[in-house]
Design a protein around this motif. Structure first.
Motif, PDB file in Angstrom:
ATOM      1  N   ILE A  54      38.556 -53.730  50.788  1.00  0.00           N
ATOM      2  CA  ILE A  54      39.783 -53.795  51.584  1.00  0.00           C
ATOM      3  C   ILE A  54      39.411 -53.643  53.049  1.00  0.00           C
ATOM      4  N   GLN A  55      39.957 -54.513  53.885  1.00  0.00           N
ATOM      5  CA  GLN A  55      39.780 -54.396  55.331  1.00  0.00           C
ATOM      6  C   GLN A  55      41.143 -54.509  55.998  1.00  0.00           C
ATOM      7  N   VAL A  56      41.477 -53.517  56.827  1.00  0.00           N
ATOM      8  CA  VAL A  56      42.770 -53.479  57.512  1.00  0.00           C
ATOM      9  C   VAL A  56      42.534 -53.191  58.986  1.00  0.00           C
ATOM     10  N   ASN A  57      43.223 -53.936  59.844  1.00  0.00           N
ATOM     11  CA  ASN A  57      43.114 -53.688  61.281  1.00  0.00           C
ATOM     12  C   ASN A  57      43.720 -52.336  61.631  1.00  0.00           C
ATOM     13  N   ALA A  58      44.983 -52.101  61.231  1.00  0.00           N
ATOM     14  CA  ALA A  58      45.626 -50.824  61.554  1.00  0.00           C
ATOM     15  C   ALA A  58      46.796 -50.577  60.618  1.00  0.00           C
ATOM     16  N   LEU A  59      47.070 -49.299  60.372  1.00  0.00           N
ATOM     17  CA  LEU A  59      48.254 -48.850  59.650  1.00  0.00           C
ATOM     18  C   LEU A  59      49.041 -47.949  60.597  1.00  0.00           C
ATOM     19  N   VAL A  60      50.302 -48.304  60.853  1.00  0.00           N
ATOM     20  CA  VAL A  60      51.143 -47.556  61.783  1.00  0.00           C
ATOM     21  C   VAL A  60      52.270 -46.906  60.995  1.00  0.00           C
ATOM     22  N   GLY A  61      52.319 -45.568  61.003  1.00  0.00           N
ATOM     23  CA  GLY A  61      53.292 -44.836  60.215  1.00  0.00           C
ATOM     24  C   GLY A  61      54.648 -44.716  60.876  1.00  0.00           C
ATOM     25  N   GLY A  62      55.561 -44.036  60.171  1.00  0.00           N
ATOM     26  CA  GLY A  62      56.936 -43.905  60.630  1.00  0.00           C
ATOM     27  C   GLY A  62      57.103 -43.100  61.897  1.00  0.00           C
ATOM     28  N   GLY A  63      56.062 -42.377  62.311  1.00  0.00           N
ATOM     29  CA  GLY A  63      56.136 -41.638  63.568  1.00  0.00           C
ATOM     30  C   GLY A  63      55.884 -42.493  64.786  1.00  0.00           C
ATOM     31  N   GLY A  64      55.386 -43.718  64.560  1.00  0.00           N
ATOM     32  CA  GLY A  64      55.125 -44.620  65.671  1.00  0.00           C
ATOM     33  C   GLY A  64      53.789 -44.364  66.336  1.00  0.00           C
ATOM     34  N   ALA A  65      53.499 -45.175  67.346  1.00  0.00           N
ATOM     35  CA  ALA A  65      52.181 -45.153  67.978  1.00  0.00           C
ATOM     36  C   ALA A  65      52.169 -44.469  69.338  1.00  0.00           C
ATOM     37  N   TRP A  66      53.293 -43.870  69.732  1.00  0.00           N
ATOM     38  CA  TRP A  66      53.372 -43.242  71.050  1.00  0.00           C
ATOM     39  C   TRP A  66      53.546 -41.740  70.911  1.00  0.00           C
ATOM     40  N   MET A  67      52.852 -40.975  71.734  1.00  0.00           N
ATOM     41  CA  MET A  67      52.893 -39.519  71.648  1.00  0.00           C
ATOM     42  C   MET A  67      54.291 -38.966  71.888  1.00  0.00           C
ATOM     43  N   GLY A  68      55.075 -39.661  72.698  1.00  0.00           N
ATOM     44  CA  GLY A  68      56.429 -39.213  72.986  1.00  0.00           C
ATOM     45  C   GLY A  68      57.454 -39.679  71.980  1.00  0.00           C
ATOM     46  N   GLY A  69      57.023 -40.452  70.976  1.00  0.00           N
ATOM     47  CA  GLY A  69      57.931 -40.891  69.931  1.00  0.00           C
ATOM     48  C   GLY A  69      58.734 -42.121  70.259  1.00  0.00           C
ATOM     49  N   GLU A  70      58.550 -42.684  71.447  1.00  0.00           N
ATOM     50  CA  GLU A  70      59.257 -43.903  71.820  1.00  0.00           C
ATOM     51  C   GLU A  70      58.351 -44.737  72.714  1.00  0.00           C
ATOM     52  N   ALA A  71      58.685 -46.010  72.812  1.00  0.00           N
ATOM     53  CA  ALA A  71      57.825 -46.948  73.523  1.00  0.00           C
ATOM     54  C   ALA A  71      57.560 -46.513  74.959  1.00  0.00           C
ATOM     55  N   PHE A  72      56.295 -46.612  75.354  1.00  0.00           N
ATOM     56  CA  PHE A  72      55.820 -46.368  76.716  1.00  0.00           C
ATOM     57  C   PHE A  72      55.866 -44.894  77.125  1.00  0.00           C
ATOM     58  N   ASN A  73      56.184 -44.001  76.189  1.00  0.00           N
ATOM     59  CA  ASN A  73      56.199 -42.571  76.492  1.00  0.00           C
ATOM     60  C   ASN A  73      54.973 -41.935  75.849  1.00  0.00           C
ATOM     61  N   ASN A  74      53.986 -41.611  76.667  1.00  0.00           N
ATOM     62  CA  ASN A  74      52.747 -41.054  76.133  1.00  0.00           C
ATOM     63  C   ASN A  74      52.589 -39.573  76.466  1.00  0.00           C
ATOM     64  N   ASP A  75      53.724 -38.900  76.720  1.00  0.00           N
ATOM     65  CA  ASP A  75      53.732 -37.446  76.865  1.00  0.00           C
ATOM     66  C   ASP A  75      54.147 -36.848  75.527  1.00  0.00           C
ATOM     67  N   LEU A  76      53.301 -35.990  74.975  1.00  0.00           N
ATOM     68  CA  LEU A  76      53.531 -35.477  73.626  1.00  0.00           C
ATOM     69  C   LEU A  76      54.886 -34.787  73.514  1.00  0.00           C
ATOM     70  N   LYS A  77      55.664 -35.208  72.521  1.00  0.00           N
ATOM     71  CA  LYS A  77      56.959 -34.604  72.225  1.00  0.00           C
ATOM     72  C   LYS A  77      56.771 -33.623  71.082  1.00  0.00           C
ATOM     73  N   GLU A  78      56.966 -32.338  71.373  1.00  0.00           N
ATOM     74  CA  GLU A  78      56.632 -31.288  70.416  1.00  0.00           C
ATOM     75  C   GLU A  78      57.417 -31.401  69.113  1.00  0.00           C
ATOM     76  N   ASP A  79      58.694 -31.783  69.187  1.00  0.00           N
ATOM     77  CA  ASP A  79      59.526 -31.782  67.983  1.00  0.00           C
ATOM     78  C   ASP A  79      59.655 -33.165  67.344  1.00  0.00           C
ATOM     79  N   HIS A  80      58.816 -34.107  67.764  1.00  0.00           N
ATOM     80  CA  HIS A  80      58.885 -35.433  67.151  1.00  0.00           C
ATOM     81  C   HIS A  80      58.419 -35.371  65.701  1.00  0.00           C
ATOM     82  N   ALA A  81      59.074 -36.130  64.833  1.00  0.00           N
ATOM     83  CA  ALA A  81      58.734 -36.134  63.405  1.00  0.00           C
ATOM     84  C   ALA A  81      57.669 -37.185  63.123  1.00  0.00           C
TER      85      ALA A  81
END
Length: 441
Positions: free
Chosen positions: A186-213
Motif C-alpha cells: 500500500i502506498q498513500v500520499n497523505a491521510l487527513v483526519g477530521g481535525g484538519g490540517a491546520w493547527m488552529g482548526g480552520e484554513a490558514f490559521n496556524n496558531d494552535l487552538k487548545e480546545d480544537h477537537a
C-alpha cells in the motif's frame, strides 16, 4: 519543534494545497458539455490498453469509464469501478492531476458514503495524484476488505469524519478460504483526519487552538475478524487525527513506513488494553510531531515483540513512548526521547536503544530493605554503581526468565552491577550500601 524557514514554507505550501482542495467543489454538470482534453483522451486510452478500468475527473463525460458523472453514484464513480473490476478481474486506474494556484484546482473525487474495496487477489490500483474527500461527519472514508498479493496506490484521502480515513478490515473469505489481508503493498500520499490540517482548526490559521477537537483515525489496521500480516505499507503523511495509526486484532509482521505523523493526539498505537495479543512482530519507522497538542503522545504500545524506529518532537511530558500494562519485549530505536517515557508494563522487558544515553540524568532509586528486590523498570540497561559498600553479606541477580545467580560475598566501592530491563537485584545487609544508577544502551 523549530523548523528552518525553507521547511516551514514547504509545509505551509502543503497545508495550503490540502485546504484549497477542501474548499473547492466543481459541479459535474458544469463540465458535461466540455470536451475532454486531448491529454485526457490519450491517458484514458493508454491505460485501457494496459487493461485498466479508468476513473476520470469528470467521467464518463470526459472519456473515462467512471467518474463523478456516473449515474446515481455517491462515490464519484469509484465504487462502481471497483465493483466492475471484481467482476471482470481488471485493475483500476484513477486519473489525477497537479494543483497550480490560480490556474487549476487539482483533481477531487468526493465520497458521500464509505468506499468499500472488495476482496481482491493479484489486483492493482494505480493512478496519478488526487484527493478523495469523504464528506459525512461519521463513518469510515475508505475500507479495504481481504486481499492477497495486491498493490494499492492512492493519492490524498481526506475526511470530515470521526471514523477512519483508511481502514484495512478483512472480513470476506477468498479463494483460499482465508479471511486475510496479506502479502500486499500500500502506498498513500497523505491521510487527513477530521481535525484538519491546520493547527488552529480552520484554513490558514496556524496558531494552535487548545480546545480544537482532533478526531478520527488515520490508518486503522483492524484484524478483529481476519488477520493482517506480511504487508508493506508506506503512508507519507498522516495529520489532524485523534490517532494517526492504530493496529488491533491479528496484526503481525507488517512493515510500515510513516515519514510524517503529526498534529494528532496519539501518533502510533499498537493494540488496546482488551485487544493486544495479536499485535506483534511489526516493524514501523515513523517521525512524530504533535506540534504542541495537549496530551500529545508519540507511541502507545500494548502489543509485544514489535520493532519501532522513531523520532519524536513536541510531545507531552513522559509521552514519547508509553508502555502499557501488557506490553512485552518491544524494541525502540531513537536518536533521543527528549520528553521521556512512561512504563506501565507488568513485565518491564521493553527496550529503548538511543544515541543519547540517559547517563547520570537517570533518577537513582532508594536502596530497598534487606532481602527485598529492586527491578530495573527503565527501558534501558542500567549500571548500579556502588559508591559506599555498607555491610552486605550476600546479593543476587534475577533475569527476566526467573533464573537467579547468587553471590555470597560483600560489595566494594566502585563496583558496577549491570541490570537489563526487567532484571532485579536483591541484597542482604546489616548496614545499607549507597549507590548511583547510570543509564546506558
Amino acid at each position: 519543534m523549530h523548523f528552518p524557514a525553507h521547511l516551514k514554507m514547504a509545509r505551509s505550501a502543503l497545508l495550503l494545497l490540502i485546504t484549497v482542495l477542501f474548499l473547492i467543489e466543481t459541479s459535474p454538470v458544469e463540465a458535461e458539455d466540455a470536451p475532454a482534453p486531448v491529454s485526457m483522451n490519450s491517458t484514458v486510452e493508454r491505460q485501457r490498453q494496459l487493461g485498466f478500468i479508468v476513473v476520470t475527473p469528470q467521467g464518463p463525460h470526459d472519456g473515462g469509464d467512471f467518474g463523478p458523472n456516473t449515474p446515481e453514484t455517491r462515490t464519484s464513480g469509484l465504487q462502481e469501478a471497483f465493483d466492475l473490476a471484481k467482476q471482470t478481474t481488471q485493475d483500476v486506474y484513477i486519473v489525477g492531476g497537479n494543483l497550480t494556484h490560480g490556474e487549476n484546482q487539482g483533481v477531487l473525487y468526493f465520497l458521500d458514503e464509505t468506499l468499500r474495496i472488495p476482496w481482491m487477489q493479484d489486483f492493482r490500483i494505480d493512478g496519478g495524484e488526487y484527493v478523495i474527500h469523504y464528506r459525512p461527519p461519521s463513518g469510515d472514508a475508505v475500507v479495504i476488505d481481504s486481499a492477497m498479493s495486491c498493490n494499492y496506490k492512492f493519492g490524498i484521502i481526506a475526511s470530515n469524519s470521526n471514523g477512519s480515513v483508511l481502514r484495512i478490515q478483512p472480513t470476506t473469505e477468498g479463494p483460499d478460504r482465508f479471511k486475510v489481508f496479506c502479502c500486499t503493498m500500500i502506498q498513500v500520499n497523505a491521510l487527513v483526519g477530521g481535525g484538519g490540517a491546520w493547527m488552529g482548526g480552520e484554513a490558514f490559521n496556524n496558531d494552535l487552538k487548545e480546545d480544537h477537537a482532533w478526531v478520527g483515525t488515520g490508518l486503522w489496521l483492524d484484524g478483529a475478524i481476519g488477520s493482517i500480516n506480511d504487508n508493506k505499507i508506506n503512508i507519507n503523511e498522516v495529520v489532524g487525527c485523534r490517532t494517526s495509526m492504530l493496529l488491533t486484532g491479528k496484526c503481525s509482521n507488517n512493515w510500515i513506513d510513516a515519514p510524517f505523523l503529526h498534529l494528532s493526539e496519539t501518533h502510533l498505537q499498537l493494540g488496546t488494553s482488551e485487544d493486544h495479543n495479536g499485535v506483534s512482530r511489526n516493524r514501523i519507522r515513523a517521525t512524530m510531531d504533535s506540534q504542541g497538542i495537549k496530551n500529545g503522545t508519540g507511541a502507545r504500545v500494548f502489543g509485544s515483540s514489535n520493532i519501532l524506529e522513531i523520532t519524536v518532537a513536541a510531545m507531552s511530558s513522559r509521552r514519547d513512548v508509553v508502555w502499557e500494562e501488557p506490553a512485552r519485549e518491544n524494541l525502540v530505536f531513537a536518536p533521543n526521547l527528549p520528553h521521556g517515557t512512561t512504563n506501565n508494563a507488568a513485565v518491564p522487558t521493553n527496550r529503548v536503544i538511543a544515541a543519547d544515553s540517559a547517563g547520570f540524568r537517570l533518577v537513582t532509586p532508594v536502596v530497598p530493605a534487606s532481602g527485598e528486590s529492586i527491578v530495573n523498570r527503565e527501558s534501558i540497561p542500567v549500571e548500579v554503581m556502588i559508591t559506599a559498600p555498607g555491610e552486605v553479606t550476600k546479593w543476587s541477580l534475577t533475569d527476566t526468565h526467573d533464573e537467579t545467580l547468587p553471590f555470597n560475598v560483600s560489595l566494594h566501592a566502585g563496583q558496577s552491577i549491570r541490570l537489563m530491563p526487567g532484571e532485579s537485584l536483591s541484597m542482604e545487609y546489616t548496614s545499607a550500601p549507597e549507590w548511583r544508577w547510570r543509564g546506558g544502551n
